[in-house]
Write an enzyme that holds these catalytic residues in place. Structure first.
Site, PDB file in Angstrom:
ATOM      1  N   SER A   1      -9.780   0.159   4.573  1.00 54.39           N
ATOM      2  CA  SER A   1      -9.018   0.011   5.815  1.00 54.39           C
ATOM      3  C   SER A   1      -8.488   1.360   6.280  1.00 54.39           C
ATOM      4  CB  SER A   1      -7.836  -0.935   5.595  1.00 54.39           C
ATOM      5  OG  SER A   1      -8.311  -2.209   5.251  1.00 54.39           O
TER       6      SER A   1
ATOM      7  N   ARG B   1       0.821  -1.230   0.000  1.00 53.46           N
ATOM      8  CA  ARG B   1       0.000   0.000   0.000  1.00 53.46           C
ATOM      9  C   ARG B   1       0.846   1.268   0.000  1.00 53.46           C
ATOM     10  NH1 ARG B   1      -2.104  -3.475  -1.378  1.00 53.46           N
ATOM     11  NH2 ARG B   1      -3.649  -4.792  -0.427  1.00 53.46           N
TER      12      ARG B   1
ATOM     13  N   GLU C   1      -3.709   4.260   6.750  1.00 48.22           N
ATOM     14  CA  GLU C   1      -3.700   3.945   5.321  1.00 48.22           C
ATOM     15  C   GLU C   1      -4.474   5.041   4.591  1.00 48.22           C
ATOM     16  OE1 GLU C   1      -4.213  -0.155   4.130  1.00 48.22           O
ATOM     17  OE2 GLU C   1      -5.398   0.452   2.395  1.00 48.22           O
TER      18      GLU C   1
END
Ligand SMILES: Cc1cc2nc3c(=O)[nH]c(=O)nc-3n(C[C@H](O)[C@H](O)[C@H](O)COP(=O)(O)OP(=O)(O)OC[C@H]3O[C@@H](n4cnc5c(N)ncnc54)[C@H](O)[C@@H]3O)c2cc1C
Length: 261
Positions: A184, A142, A254
């Site tokens: 998330s 990510r 995130e």
């Protein structure tokens, strides 16, 4: 640059934020350092005082096969990419039908589902400073080191769209809440799960205004109706504080938070 007024309580996946002018980036890249670039805000929490914002214009919304590679504009929505690949029997993009966002956002975050990540079949990136090969970009879970707008990306063209994979990705999604969120909230720390840690510190399902970490999936911060930026930030900060105190782990967001204090 031309601007467009965007109401972020409608535009963003969190359904939070006021209305702000967003500059449209087309061919003039001389002022890009004055703005923060957004895609479709499926991974972004927009505050009450965001920095000046810009987005790619419609000029960058396309997908085509050229010179035996797949070329996708930075402003192309994931749904359009998934439909194109299905229609043209192209492999390796089945997972994007379950990842809301535009191509630029997907690449910038190296978005994905488990081991299926957008960088897997990436070849090159077209940016204002020029063309970069995949090997010139650092990327991981990510994350990437990209620091300028992705105008276009090219990918390996492989045939064989796989319906079984689509069904598998759908099953992988089945425990995720459908309430507005940005996916998330925190990155999973090494060898652990952010959702587990949030549950362990007693924050799963705890309401702050209309916001909470979902009872279905504790790492999803969800907006149950009229959630505010302040309530979202309270929960994010509280989760970070409690997890640090109990486990000595620093949770890293995130999601992208856009606010100037
Ligand atoms: C319900 C739900 C489920 C999700 N599940 C997942 C999942 O399983 N896996 C996953 O990885 N993500 C998931 N996400 C998050 C989201 O799908 C991805 O992060 C996606 O990449 C966001 O794209 P965006 O266009 O909305 O980006 P934005 O949220 O608008 O921006 C995100 C970041 O990308 C940068 N960016 C945007 N466009 C460009 C560009 N053209 N060039 C350079 N940088 C750019 C922005 O500056 C920002 O830093 C989920 C989100 C939701 C709402």
């Amino acid at each position: 640059m031309k601007t467009k007024l965007i109401n972020f309580s409608k535009y963003s996946s969190f359904k939070i934020g006021g209305s702000f002018d967003v500059a449209l980036l087309e061919d003039d890249f001389s002022h890009i350092s004055d703005y923060y670039l957004i895609g479709s805000c499926n991974n972004t929490l927009v505050g009450t005082n965001p920095p000046p914002l810009m987005m790619l214009s419609k000029k960058y919304d396309y997908i085509k096969i050229e010179d035996d590679v797949l070329k996708i504009g930075g402003a192309t929505p994931s749904g359009k990419i998934a439909s194109f690949c299905k229609k043209h029997d192209i492999a390796n993009f089945e997972f994007v039908s379950h990842l809301p966002g535009k191509l630029g956002g997907l690449v910038y975050m190296n978005a994905g589902l488990k081991e299926f990540e957008i960088f897997n079949s990436l070849l090159t990136l077209q940016m204002p400073s020029g063309l970069k090969a995949k090997c010139q970009v650092a990327f991981g879970y990510r994350s990437t080191d990209i620091s300028e707008p992705i105008l276009e990306a090219s990918f390996i063209l492989e045939y064989g769209f796989d319906e079984d994979k689509v069904a598998m990705f759908k099953r992988m999604r089945s425990n995720q809440p459908s309430t507005p969120s940005a996916g998330s909230c925190f990155k999973n720390p090494e060898d652990d799960y952010a959702g587990r840690l949030i549950e362990e510190v007693g924050l799963k399902g705890v309401m702050r205004g209309d916001m909470c970490f979902s009872k279905e999936h504790a790492n999803f911060l969800v907006n149950n109706k009229n959630g505010t930026f302040q309530d979202a930030m309270w929960l994010i900060d509280e989760a970070k504080r409690r997890v640090k105190e109990k486990f000595d782990i620093s949770l890293e967001c995130e999601i992208v938070i856009l606010n100037r204090d």
